[in-house]
Design a protein around this motif. Structure first.
Motif, short mmCIF file in Angstrom:
data_model
loop_
_atom_site.label_atom_id
_atom_site.label_comp_id
_atom_site.label_asym_id
_atom_site.label_seq_id
_atom_site.Cartn_x
_atom_site.Cartn_y
_atom_site.Cartn_z
N TYR A 94 42.02 40.98 56.21
CA TYR A 94 41.47 41.57 54.99
C TYR A 94 42.37 42.69 54.54
CZ TYR A 94 38.33 43.96 51.76
OH TYR A 94 37.78 44.54 50.65
N SER A 95 43.06 42.50 53.41
CA SER A 95 43.88 43.55 52.86
C SER A 95 44.10 43.28 51.38
CB SER A 95 45.24 43.63 53.58
OG SER A 95 46.03 44.67 53.05
N LEU A 96 43.43 44.08 50.54
CA LEU A 96 43.54 43.97 49.08
C LEU A 96 43.88 45.34 48.51
CD1 LEU A 96 40.43 41.73 48.35
CD2 LEU A 96 42.81 41.02 48.23
N GLU A 97 44.81 45.37 47.59
CA GLU A 97 45.28 46.62 47.03
C GLU A 97 44.15 47.40 46.37
OE1 GLU A 97 48.99 48.00 44.18
OE2 GLU A 97 48.08 46.03 43.94
N ALA A 98 44.03 48.65 46.72
CA ALA A 98 43.00 49.52 46.15
C ALA A 98 43.53 50.25 44.92
CB ALA A 98 42.50 50.51 47.19
N LYS A 99 42.67 50.98 44.25
CA LYS A 99 43.04 51.65 43.01
C LYS A 99 44.17 52.65 43.22
CE LYS A 99 41.03 54.51 39.33
NZ LYS A 99 39.79 55.11 38.81
N ASN A 100 44.12 53.41 44.30
CA ASN A 100 45.10 54.47 44.52
C ASN A 100 46.16 54.12 45.56
OD1 ASN A 100 43.68 56.20 42.74
ND2 ASN A 100 42.20 56.61 44.38
N ASP A 101 46.10 52.86 46.05
CA ASP A 101 47.08 52.43 47.04
C ASP A 101 47.14 53.33 48.27
OD1 ASP A 101 47.98 50.14 45.84
OD2 ASP A 101 49.57 51.12 44.73
N ASP A 102 46.03 53.92 48.65
CA ASP A 102 46.05 54.81 49.80
C ASP A 102 45.60 54.13 51.08
OD1 ASP A 102 43.39 54.51 49.31
OD2 ASP A 102 42.96 56.62 48.93
N GLY A 103 45.32 52.83 50.98
CA GLY A 103 45.02 52.07 52.18
C GLY A 103 43.62 52.22 52.71
N GLN A 116 35.12 50.56 47.18
CA GLN A 116 34.07 49.73 46.58
C GLN A 116 34.02 49.99 45.07
OE1 GLN A 116 33.07 52.05 49.10
NE2 GLN A 116 33.52 50.59 50.73
N ASP A 117 33.53 49.01 44.36
CA ASP A 117 33.19 49.09 42.93
C ASP A 117 34.31 49.68 42.08
OD1 ASP A 117 30.92 47.82 43.61
OD2 ASP A 117 29.58 49.51 43.30
N SER A 118 34.09 50.86 41.43
CA SER A 118 35.05 51.37 40.43
C SER A 118 36.41 51.70 41.03
CB SER A 118 34.47 52.62 39.75
OG SER A 118 34.23 53.64 40.69
N ASN A 119 36.48 51.87 42.33
CA ASN A 119 37.77 52.14 42.99
C ASN A 119 38.59 50.87 43.18
OD1 ASN A 119 37.48 54.97 43.35
ND2 ASN A 119 36.04 54.56 45.03
N CYS A 120 38.04 49.73 42.80
CA CYS A 120 38.73 48.45 42.98
C CYS A 120 39.14 47.89 41.62
CB CYS A 120 37.83 47.46 43.70
SG CYS A 120 37.35 47.95 45.36
N ASP A 154 17.64 50.47 47.43
CA ASP A 154 18.94 50.65 48.09
C ASP A 154 20.08 50.36 47.12
OD1 ASP A 154 17.54 51.24 50.32
OD2 ASP A 154 17.93 49.34 51.36
N VAL A 155 21.21 51.04 47.35
CA VAL A 155 22.39 50.84 46.53
C VAL A 155 23.08 49.54 46.94
CG1 VAL A 155 24.64 51.75 45.88
CG2 VAL A 155 22.70 53.30 46.20
N LEU A 156 23.38 48.70 45.96
CA LEU A 156 24.09 47.45 46.21
C LEU A 156 25.47 47.55 45.59
CD1 LEU A 156 21.30 44.81 45.44
CD2 LEU A 156 21.92 45.81 47.65
N PHE A 157 26.47 47.05 46.30
CA PHE A 157 27.84 47.08 45.80
C PHE A 157 28.24 45.69 45.31
CE2 PHE A 157 27.44 50.44 48.96
CZ PHE A 157 27.99 51.52 48.30
N THR A 158 29.19 45.65 44.38
CA THR A 158 29.60 44.37 43.80
C THR A 158 31.08 44.05 43.99
OG1 THR A 158 30.02 45.39 41.64
CG2 THR A 158 27.79 44.52 42.05
N GLN A 159 31.91 45.06 44.33
CA GLN A 159 33.34 44.83 44.49
C GLN A 159 33.85 45.57 45.72
OE1 GLN A 159 35.26 46.01 40.84
NE2 GLN A 159 34.21 44.46 39.60
N PHE A 160 34.79 44.93 46.42
CA PHE A 160 35.33 45.51 47.66
C PHE A 160 36.85 45.29 47.68
CE2 PHE A 160 31.03 44.09 48.28
CZ PHE A 160 30.41 45.15 48.91
N CYS A 161 37.58 46.32 48.17
CA CYS A 161 39.04 46.21 48.24
C CYS A 161 39.54 47.15 49.33
CB CYS A 161 39.66 46.54 46.88
SG CYS A 161 39.31 48.22 46.30
#
Length: 414
Positions: free
Chosen positions: A313-322, A326-330, A350-357
């Motif tokens: 599992y390795s997908l580039e995040a918004k800030n490339d900080d590794g 979740q969500d807006s950071n992806c 409960d809070v549900l998330f929709t995006q992961f990176c």
């Protein structure tokens, strides 16, 4: 689509009965009949004999259903699997351009396998295998290869393409950390599929043996699909064998809604992004598609966990900080799970998330290890999105190249 075949069998006794002469012993004390009466008796006897001869003809009918052939596909040293075929008579199989590989219909038919290696060929039979020219040797030329698929039945809505083997050049990012001048996940070789529907399908390359995709063909009987291979100028060992299955509208066990590039069934399974097999190459750029999972009876949720491979599992995040995001950071690359939660019994508030990176698959931004993520939102679907870039430079804190993802799933009872 399967039709039916009729075969007339004549038992050897028929020939004997048709060519034999019979004499009937006259009962003692009887009076020989002459003239018209005798002629009627002779005619009656002949009629009875003909009736017996006709009853010995057997009409055998069998459907042109799928069958398991004796033709095998190598699984790269781990054994082999049998190709699928269609049950026809040997004459029909030959006339349709297939090859007999085993029997079917209790021996009255042959399991007919359709194999095509010639570029520019047209696929007209269901369950046809498309192979690279010069198969089983690798394709060494850089000339384009294409195939056209025609509907074998007007009720066909879509194609399923199974990559029995699939090795093209990948992205070229074959180092652990890539620099800013890299190809950014762009394919050097490309495999594309187009149809009259105009639906956009992702460009695929690299190693994808075991993957599959669905292609919408359109509603008209004249609608077609085109499979196309393009290569860069380098000489490389490229091989492929793709099983093309034509699927009727509303077929049981098949995706009912459009938008599912892949469709998985069963209580458990594995999902991977394209070109995940090589551990030293990157995921593909410009990917946007959905992987659908059929909800099995009595199941209400799906739990996803990262495969055991440490770099699964390795997908580039918004800030490339590794870090895990979740969500807006992806905003660059992400896997979408509509109702992502740490547990399968989340409360309404409960809070549900929709995006992961990022590098850690979890709902907890502070977590350092992958964790299971549960989704109880129907229909079950995993969305894959990647932009045109991959890891941007060695100077970033991200110590993993963006390989993509591999997830194991299991359905959870209600």
């Amino acid at each position: 689509m399967p039709g039916s075949t009729t075969v007339a069998l004549v038992i050897g006794l028929v020939l004997f009965l048709a060519t034999s002469h019979f004499s009937v012993a006259e009962p003692r004390g009887s009076r020989r009949q002459t003239g018209f009466t005798q002629q009627n008796e002779t005619t009656a006897f002949s009629s009875k004999r003909e009736g017996k001869v006709f009853s010995l003809f057997n009409i055998v009918q069998f459907k042109n259903d799928g069958c398991r052939s004796s033709s095998t596909i190598s699984s790269g040293g781990t054994g082999s699997t049998n190709r699928n075929g269609t049950c026809y008579t040997s004459t029909e199989c030959t006339s349709l351009g297939g090859s007999a590989a085993g029997s079917c219909a209790a021996g009255f038919g042959v399991c007919c396998v359709f194999l095509i290696s010639r570029s520019g060929a047209t696929v007209a039979q269901n369950c046809t295998y498309l192979r690279n020219p010069n198969y089983p040797n690798a394709y060494a030329s850089t000339s384009q290869v294409s195939y056209t698929v025609q509907k074998c039945d007007k009720s066909v809505c879509r194609l399923r393409l199974d990559f029995e083997s699939f090795t093209l050049l990948g992205t070229g990012n074959d180092v652990e950390l890539v620099d800013e001048n890299s190809l950014g996940g762009m394919c050097r070789d490309t495999f594309t599929v187009s149809s009259n529907t105009g639906n956009s399908l992702p460009i695929i390359c690299g190693q994808n043996t075991g993957q599959h995709i669905y292609v919408e063909m359109g509603c008209l009987s004249s609608d077609t699909a085109t499979l196309n291979f393009d290569f860069d100028g380098s000489t490389a060992a490229r091989t492929w064998e793709i099983k093309v299955t034509q699927v009727k509208c509303n077929t049981e066990g098949q995706p009912r809604n459009c938008g599912c590039l892949q469709y998985h069934t069963g209580l458990t399974g594995r999902l991977t992004t394209f070109n995940f097999l090589p551990t030293n190459d990157n995921h593909l750029a410009n990917q946007e598609y959905s992987i659908c999972i059929r909800q099995e009876a009595g199941m209400c949720c799906v739990e996803y966990t990262v495969c055991a491979d440490a770099s699964s599992y390795s997908l580039e995040a918004k800030n490339d900080d590794g870090t895990n995001m979740q969500d807006s950071n992806c905003s660059k690359d992400y896997v979408g799970i509509e109702g992502g939660s740490a547990t399968c019994n989340a409360s309404p508030g409960d809070v549900l998330f929709t995006q992961f990176c990022g590098n850690v698959f979890t709902t907890d931004e502070a977590a350092t290890m992958n964790m299971p993520i549960c989704d109880c939102t129907k229909p079950f679907r995993v969305d894959i999105f990647t932009d045109e870039d991959t890891d941007e430079a060695e100077a970033t804190a991200n110590e993993k190249h963006s390989r993509g993802l591999c997830l194991e799933y299991r359905q959870i009872p209600c």
